[in-house]
Design a protein around this motif. Structure first.
Motif, PDB file in Angstrom:
ATOM      1  N   ASN A 191       0.830  -1.197   0.000  1.00  0.00           N
ATOM      2  CA  ASN A 191       0.000   0.000   0.000  1.00  0.00           C
ATOM      3  C   ASN A 191       0.870   1.255   0.000  1.00  0.00           C
ATOM      4  O   ASN A 191       2.011   1.224   0.441  1.00  0.00           O
ATOM      5  CB  ASN A 191      -0.920   0.024   1.221  1.00  0.00           C
ATOM      6  N   VAL A 192       0.321   2.344  -0.497  1.00  0.00           N
ATOM      7  CA  VAL A 192       1.005   3.636  -0.423  1.00  0.00           C
ATOM      8  C   VAL A 192       0.631   4.255   0.922  1.00  0.00           C
ATOM      9  O   VAL A 192      -0.545   4.365   1.259  1.00  0.00           O
ATOM     10  CB  VAL A 192       0.600   4.562  -1.590  1.00  0.00           C
ATOM     11  N   ASP A 193       1.660   4.641   1.701  1.00  0.00           N
ATOM     12  CA  ASP A 193       1.390   5.198   3.028  1.00  0.00           C
ATOM     13  C   ASP A 193       1.366   6.726   2.995  1.00  0.00           C
ATOM     14  O   ASP A 193       1.511   7.340   1.939  1.00  0.00           O
ATOM     15  CB  ASP A 193       2.379   4.650   4.059  1.00  0.00           C
ATOM     16  N   ARG A 247       5.792   3.014  -0.623  1.00  0.00           N
ATOM     17  CA  ARG A 247       5.188   1.681  -0.720  1.00  0.00           C
ATOM     18  C   ARG A 247       6.300   0.675  -0.433  1.00  0.00           C
ATOM     19  O   ARG A 247       7.320   0.653  -1.128  1.00  0.00           O
ATOM     20  CB  ARG A 247       4.616   1.420  -2.105  1.00  0.00           C
ATOM     21  N   ASN A 307       9.077   3.489  -3.998  1.00  0.00           N
ATOM     22  CA  ASN A 307       8.887   2.046  -3.822  1.00  0.00           C
ATOM     23  C   ASN A 307      10.117   1.492  -3.113  1.00  0.00           C
ATOM     24  O   ASN A 307      11.206   1.447  -3.689  1.00  0.00           O
ATOM     25  CB  ASN A 307       8.682   1.371  -5.173  1.00  0.00           C
TER      26      ASN A 307
END
Length: 164
Positions: free
Chosen positions: A36-38, A43, A157
């Motif tokens: 998930n992207v925080d 990520r 990422n």
């Protein structure tokens, strides 16, 4: 010529406690989620912790606020650290993070015979503390441009992470 070294970063995450053993002062929790992207526009990739768990798993400390300015900051010790896949994530976590592909599960024994360890354990076990954080270095990462929150954002990422 000096070699650039990664800088320590911190990442906070909503606590997903899976088990508590009060007499032993043991808490099992998922402290980071992959896929998930925080809030920091990062990520974590599945497998990002594999190298550090092999190389540094026995050196990782459980500290009060990431500080090691005194031995009193050590409030517990990890009994287990392992990456888990999506199939091991609790339904509650998947509801909050539907893109999650896995996470970092820790089993920590707090030092109940110390004021610091007992106090932190009590706060976590009661639910008064609802977040964990990790100290890490991003060893390998790449950036992608993605639509996030309705805007094109630069997402980092994290492919390899070293835990402290």
């Amino acid at each position: 010529m000096p070699v650039a070294t990664p800088s320590k970063e911190r990442k906070s995450f909503q606590a997903f406690t899976t088990k508590v053993d009060a007499p032993q002062g043991i808490v099992e929790a998922i402290v980071a989620v992959a896929g998930n992207v925080d809030e920091g526009l990062d990520r974590i990739a599945s497998g990002a912790f594999a190298k550090t768990l092999v190389e540094r798993g026995h050196k990782i400390k459980v500290l009060d606020q990431h500080n090691l300015d005194s031995v009193l900051r050590v409030v517990g010790r990890p009994l287990e650290l392992r990456e888990i896949g999506r199939d091991e994530l609790p339904a509650e976590l998947l509801a909050a993070y539907p893109d999650a592909t896995g996470g970092l599960l820790v089993k920590v024994q707090f030092l109940l015979d110390t004021v610091e360890g007992a106090g932190i354990f009590s706060r976590i076990a009661s639910g008064a503390v609802d977040a964990w954080s990790i100290g890490y270095d991003a060893l390998d990462s790449e950036y992608t441009a993605e639509v996030y929150g309705g805007k094109t954002r630069r997402i980092r990422n994290l492919k390899t992470i070293r835990l402290w």
